[in-house]
Design a protein around this motif. Structure first.
Motif, PDB file in Angstrom:
ATOM      1  N   ALA A 129      13.000  33.691  37.055  1.00 48.06           N
ATOM      2  CA  ALA A 129      13.043  33.866  38.328  1.00 48.06           C
ATOM      3  C   ALA A 129      13.533  32.414  39.080  1.00 48.06           C
ATOM      4  CB  ALA A 129      11.466  34.085  38.803  1.00 48.06           C
ATOM      5  N   PRO A 130      13.245  31.302  38.620  1.00 47.51           N
ATOM      6  CA  PRO A 130      13.971  30.204  39.165  1.00 47.51           C
ATOM      7  C   PRO A 130      15.595  29.927  39.145  1.00 47.51           C
ATOM      8  CG  PRO A 130      12.194  29.209  37.941  1.00 47.51           C
ATOM      9  CD  PRO A 130      12.027  30.793  37.599  1.00 47.51           C
ATOM     10  N   SER A 131      15.901  30.759  38.025  1.00 42.97           N
ATOM     11  CA  SER A 131      17.461  30.929  37.638  1.00 42.97           C
ATOM     12  C   SER A 131      18.069  31.752  38.768  1.00 42.97           C
ATOM     13  CB  SER A 131      17.777  31.242  36.433  1.00 42.97           C
ATOM     14  OG  SER A 131      17.312  30.361  35.271  1.00 42.97           O
ATOM     15  N   LEU A 132      17.357  32.893  39.016  1.00 45.48           N
ATOM     16  CA  LEU A 132      17.790  33.577  40.206  1.00 45.48           C
ATOM     17  C   LEU A 132      17.649  33.104  41.335  1.00 45.48           C
ATOM     18  CD1 LEU A 132      15.863  36.984  38.912  1.00 45.48           C
ATOM     19  CD2 LEU A 132      18.326  36.657  38.857  1.00 45.48           C
ATOM     20  N   ALA A 133      16.763  32.279  41.920  1.00 38.73           N
ATOM     21  CA  ALA A 133      16.412  31.556  42.806  1.00 38.73           C
ATOM     22  C   ALA A 133      17.840  30.350  43.009  1.00 38.73           C
ATOM     23  CB  ALA A 133      15.167  30.887  43.103  1.00 38.73           C
ATOM     24  N   ILE A 134      18.047  29.774  42.122  1.00 43.34           N
ATOM     25  CA  ILE A 134      19.352  28.730  41.852  1.00 43.34           C
ATOM     26  C   ILE A 134      20.458  29.637  42.306  1.00 43.34           C
ATOM     27  CG2 ILE A 134      20.688  27.354  40.687  1.00 43.34           C
ATOM     28  CD1 ILE A 134      17.767  26.477  39.332  1.00 43.34           C
ATOM     29  N   GLY A 135      20.610  30.890  41.550  1.00 40.66           N
ATOM     30  CA  GLY A 135      21.929  31.580  41.929  1.00 40.66           C
ATOM     31  C   GLY A 135      22.040  32.041  43.359  1.00 40.66           C
ATOM     32  N   ALA A 136      20.845  32.190  43.938  1.00 37.65           N
ATOM     33  CA  ALA A 136      20.934  32.777  45.312  1.00 37.65           C
ATOM     34  C   ALA A 136      21.187  31.555  46.090  1.00 37.65           C
ATOM     35  CB  ALA A 136      19.643  33.281  45.776  1.00 37.65           C
ATOM     36  N   GLY A 137      20.651  30.271  45.681  1.00 41.14           N
ATOM     37  CA  GLY A 137      21.409  29.184  46.640  1.00 41.14           C
ATOM     38  C   GLY A 137      22.611  28.819  46.348  1.00 41.14           C
ATOM     39  N   LEU A 138      23.211  29.229  44.970  1.00 39.88           N
ATOM     40  CA  LEU A 138      24.584  28.955  45.108  1.00 39.88           C
ATOM     41  C   LEU A 138      25.539  29.967  45.919  1.00 39.88           C
ATOM     42  CD1 LEU A 138      24.891  28.476  41.138  1.00 39.88           C
ATOM     43  CD2 LEU A 138      25.047  26.416  42.980  1.00 39.88           C
ATOM     44  N   GLY A 139      24.796  31.036  46.074  1.00 40.46           N
ATOM     45  CA  GLY A 139      25.607  32.033  46.719  1.00 40.46           C
ATOM     46  C   GLY A 139      25.391  31.617  48.404  1.00 40.46           C
ATOM     47  N   ASN A 140      24.422  30.946  48.947  1.00 41.59           N
ATOM     48  CA  ASN A 140      24.100  30.357  50.018  1.00 41.59           C
ATOM     49  C   ASN A 140      25.301  29.193  50.268  1.00 41.59           C
ATOM     50  OD1 ASN A 140      22.833  29.748  52.604  1.00 41.59           O
ATOM     51  ND2 ASN A 140      22.333  28.044  51.473  1.00 41.59           N
ATOM     52  N   MET A 148      28.315  29.138  48.645  1.00 39.10           N
ATOM     53  CA  MET A 148      29.531  29.895  49.040  1.00 39.10           C
ATOM     54  C   MET A 148      29.649  30.435  50.497  1.00 39.10           C
ATOM     55  SD  MET A 148      30.498  31.675  45.264  1.00 39.10           S
ATOM     56  CE  MET A 148      32.033  32.185  46.075  1.00 39.10           C
ATOM     57  N   ALA A 149      28.571  30.978  50.946  1.00 36.50           N
ATOM     58  CA  ALA A 149      28.583  31.640  52.275  1.00 36.50           C
ATOM     59  C   ALA A 149      29.070  30.575  53.482  1.00 36.50           C
ATOM     60  CB  ALA A 149      27.175  32.084  52.680  1.00 36.50           C
ATOM     61  N   HIS A 150      28.730  29.375  53.179  1.00 35.33           N
ATOM     62  CA  HIS A 150      29.424  28.075  54.151  1.00 35.33           C
ATOM     63  C   HIS A 150      30.904  27.959  53.975  1.00 35.33           C
ATOM     64  CE1 HIS A 150      24.914  27.401  54.265  1.00 35.33           C
ATOM     65  NE2 HIS A 150      25.331  26.790  55.379  1.00 35.33           N
ATOM     66  N   VAL A 151      31.453  28.552  52.740  1.00 32.45           N
ATOM     67  CA  VAL A 151      32.829  28.127  52.530  1.00 32.45           C
ATOM     68  C   VAL A 151      33.735  29.343  52.982  1.00 32.45           C
ATOM     69  CG1 VAL A 151      34.620  27.742  50.881  1.00 32.45           C
ATOM     70  CG2 VAL A 151      32.500  26.733  50.682  1.00 32.45           C
ATOM     71  N   THR A 152      33.015  30.806  52.845  1.00 32.62           N
ATOM     72  CA  THR A 152      33.895  32.021  52.929  1.00 32.62           C
ATOM     73  C   THR A 152      33.019  33.100  53.752  1.00 32.62           C
ATOM     74  OG1 THR A 152      35.084  33.807  51.822  1.00 32.62           O
ATOM     75  CG2 THR A 152      33.411  32.875  50.851  1.00 32.62           C
ATOM     76  N   SER A 153      33.730  33.807  54.386  1.00 35.89           N
ATOM     77  CA  SER A 153      32.841  34.921  55.244  1.00 35.89           C
ATOM     78  C   SER A 153      33.505  36.226  54.703  1.00 35.89           C
ATOM     79  CB  SER A 153      33.148  34.838  56.804  1.00 35.89           C
ATOM     80  OG  SER A 153      34.546  34.762  57.082  1.00 35.89           O
ATOM     81  N   VAL A 154      34.166  36.232  53.705  1.00 35.73           N
ATOM     82  CA  VAL A 154      34.964  37.626  53.118  1.00 35.73           C
ATOM     83  C   VAL A 154      33.898  38.445  52.748  1.00 35.73           C
ATOM     84  CG1 VAL A 154      36.393  38.559  51.503  1.00 35.73           C
ATOM     85  CG2 VAL A 154      37.040  36.405  52.537  1.00 35.73           C
ATOM     86  N   VAL A 155      32.738  37.953  52.361  1.00 31.96           N
ATOM     87  CA  VAL A 155      31.742  38.688  51.675  1.00 31.96           C
ATOM     88  C   VAL A 155      30.493  38.399  52.209  1.00 31.96           C
ATOM     89  CG1 VAL A 155      30.499  39.296  49.365  1.00 31.96           C
ATOM     90  CG2 VAL A 155      32.808  38.892  49.327  1.00 31.96           C
ATOM     91  N   PRO A 156      29.546  39.260  52.592  1.00 34.17           N
ATOM     92  CA  PRO A 156      28.147  38.903  53.310  1.00 34.17           C
ATOM     93  C   PRO A 156      27.287  38.211  52.470  1.00 34.17           C
ATOM     94  CG  PRO A 156      28.828  41.231  53.569  1.00 34.17           C
ATOM     95  CD  PRO A 156      29.718  41.026  52.733  1.00 34.17           C
ATOM     96  N   LEU A 157      26.518  37.290  53.121  1.00 38.27           N
ATOM     97  CA  LEU A 157      25.774  36.381  52.286  1.00 38.27           C
ATOM     98  C   LEU A 157      24.832  37.137  51.329  1.00 38.27           C
ATOM     99  CD1 LEU A 157      24.323  33.942  51.666  1.00 38.27           C
ATOM    100  CD2 LEU A 157      22.717  34.229  53.910  1.00 38.27           C
ATOM    101  N   PRO A 158      24.009  38.375  51.741  1.00 38.07           N
ATOM    102  CA  PRO A 158      23.388  39.259  50.437  1.00 38.07           C
ATOM    103  C   PRO A 158      24.050  39.553  49.462  1.00 38.07           C
ATOM    104  CG  PRO A 158      22.835  39.806  52.715  1.00 38.07           C
ATOM    105  CD  PRO A 158      24.071  39.031  53.055  1.00 38.07           C
ATOM    106  N   ALA A 159      25.619  39.755  49.487  1.00 42.66           N
ATOM    107  CA  ALA A 159      26.049  40.145  48.463  1.00 42.66           C
ATOM    108  C   ALA A 159      26.485  38.895  47.560  1.00 42.66           C
ATOM    109  CB  ALA A 159      27.332  40.853  49.054  1.00 42.66           C
ATOM    110  N   LEU A 160      26.811  37.817  48.299  1.00 40.67           N
ATOM    111  CA  LEU A 160      27.189  36.611  47.583  1.00 40.67           C
ATOM    112  C   LEU A 160      25.870  36.158  46.719  1.00 40.67           C
ATOM    113  CD1 LEU A 160      29.032  34.349  50.245  1.00 40.67           C
ATOM    114  CD2 LEU A 160      30.075  35.109  47.835  1.00 40.67           C
ATOM    115  N   ALA A 161      24.870  36.124  47.551  1.00 38.71           N
ATOM    116  CA  ALA A 161      23.876  35.812  46.793  1.00 38.71           C
ATOM    117  C   ALA A 161      23.373  36.592  45.542  1.00 38.71           C
ATOM    118  CB  ALA A 161      22.396  35.988  47.608  1.00 38.71           C
ATOM    119  N   ALA A 162      23.705  37.980  45.375  1.00 36.33           N
ATOM    120  CA  ALA A 162      23.581  38.708  44.350  1.00 36.33           C
ATOM    121  C   ALA A 162      24.361  38.366  43.259  1.00 36.33           C
ATOM    122  CB  ALA A 162      23.535  40.336  44.829  1.00 36.33           C
TER     123      ALA A 162
END
Length: 431
Positions: free
Chosen positions: A333-344, A346-360
């Motif tokens: 579970a913490p690894s999934l949270a870290i991954g979601a944070g990394l998606g967050n 990336m969302a500050h860098v690109t808007s090509v993909v929505p935040l939820p999809a980037l997090a996943a």
């Protein structure tokens, strides 16, 4: 006729009833353990509401107590529990020391204490060892137990435990094949699936049919602009997951010698320092790094939580400190949270993909990089969210991030399992 019926009933009980009962018990214990962990974190959050500084006292003292109990009463319960299960599947002689009901009780009690004190740990990995221990104990119900029966029980219990923890039955089967046994014999398939069905029915009956992280906004139609995003997510999560594995597997190579000696000779004192680090990191993050990270990950997937770009780094540090302390607790579970944070990030860098999809995408990538089990990670995330249109991108990120991780560190769980198979001289106990 009566005697024949009695004999047939006994035969059916020994052939099927013992196994079915064990699978049902795994489901019951898994659900009870999940509710206990959730209750523990609720109590910790109430504590935070009285003062964000309180973890500076509670977390270090709780860490010291947890490690003292682990060292004194529950050796073999430390960490996630998955390496222990892998080790017992490779050497059945270890089962009597690593898959006992005493270890199971210790795993539940001390991981509850850890989450009660704000540690960054999950319950999914421990549920694997809990399920394996419970099913291994059911061997006593067989008139003639054997190494083959014990191995089947262990494998089925571990798979059923993971499936019940995440409400992901398919992931339980894949996990048993890809990560635990790394081989598959056709006659074992029915055993695995039966155990998962029975434990899953219990979990569904008690918790209902739910998605672990809910429904997310899918990517939609495929565009070539998505390819660079998939590659970037794979490189980022693969490097981060590989770095975590390298750091945890090579502690003496980067940690100061004094701390290495303290960790080896005085684990309780070292755990106290880890507790201080976890508390400081948690306060610096505004309380977001405490616990498994489920709420933060789900918030990003549902686009209603704004987290600092530093969240992933701080969560990484909190998970590292929690793992290094030696407390019983998982990293799924913490690894999934870290991954979601990394998606967050990336969302500050690109808007090509929505935040939820980037997090996943980054969730599956980081989990695959840490465990180096791409199929299991892909199936877990796919079953935990409602985003089937993302199948190909998620699969691609899982495979690519695993390859990146393998260039940095070996298999995390199997390397740790090897240490149980070839133990070193045990560290002196601290009174």
């Amino acid at each position: 006729m009566t005697q024949r019926g009695v004999r047939r009933s006994r035969r059916l009980w020994h052939n099927y009833g013992v196994f079915w009962l064990g699978a049902v018990l795994v489901g019951l214990v898994s659900v009870g353990y999940a509710k206990l962990v959730d209750f523990g974190f609720e109590l910790f959050q109430r504590l935070l509401s009285h003062g964000l500084w309180l973890p500076l006292i509670v977390t270090p003292l709780g860490a010291a107590l947890a490690i003292w109990l682990t060292q004194k009463c529950f050796r073999g319960a430390e960490g996630s529990g998955i390496p222990q299960v892998i080790a017992t599947l490779q050497d059945s002689r270890l089962s009597k020391s690593l898959l006992t009901l005493r270890i199971m009780v210790g795993k539940i009690a001390i991981s509850f204490l850890g989450i009660l004190c704000g540690f960054t740990i999950g319950r999914e990995g421990p549920t694997v060892q809990i399920g394996a221990s419970l099913m291994y104990a059911m061997r006593r119900g067989y008139r003639r137990s054997s190494v083959h029966i014990e191995r089947q029980l262990t494998l089925a219990g571990a798979a059923a435990g993971l499936a019940a923890a995440f409400n992901t039955p398919l992931a339980g089967v894949v996990f048993a094949i890809e990560e635990l046994s790394r081989s598959f014999v056709a006659r074992n398939s029915g055993t695995l699936i039966t155990a998962i069905i029975f434990s899953g029915i219990v979990a569904l009956g008690l918790q209902g049919n739910y998605l672990y992280f809910g429904q997310i906004k899918a990517i939609g139609d495929f565009h070539w602009t998505l390819v660079p995003v998939v590659i970037a997510a794979s490189l980022l999560t693969g490097a981060a997951g590989g770095a975590f594995g390298w750091l945890m597997l090579n502690v003496p190579r980067w940690m100061p010698a004094r701390l290495v000696d303290l960790r080896r000779a005085h684990p309780v004192r070292f755990a106290f320092l880890c507790g201080v680090a976890i508390a400081v990191i948690g306060i610096a993050s505004g309380g977001t790094t405490f616990g498994s990270g489920y709420a933060e990950a789900r918030g990003l997937l549902e686009s209603h939580t704004a987290l600092s770009p530093l969240y992933a780094v701080l969560k990484f540090a909190a998970l590292s400190a929690s793992y290094l302390s030696g407390i019983p607790g998982g990293i799924f579970a913490p690894s999934l949270a870290i991954g979601a944070g990394l998606g967050n990030v990336m969302a500050h860098v690109t808007s090509v993909v929505p935040l939820p999809a980037l997090a996943a995408l980054c969730m599956v990538g980081y989990l695959a990089a840490v465990t180096q089990s791409p199929i299991t990670s892909f199936v877990i995330v796919m079953e935990m969210i409602d985003g089937h249109q993302m199948v190909i991108p998620l699969m691609a990120v899982a495979l690519l991030s695993t390859q990146v991780s393998r260039t940095i560190a070996p298999s995390f769980y199997h390397t740790l399992a090897h240490r149980f198979l070839t133990p070193t001289v045990p560290a002196p106990r601290q009174g």
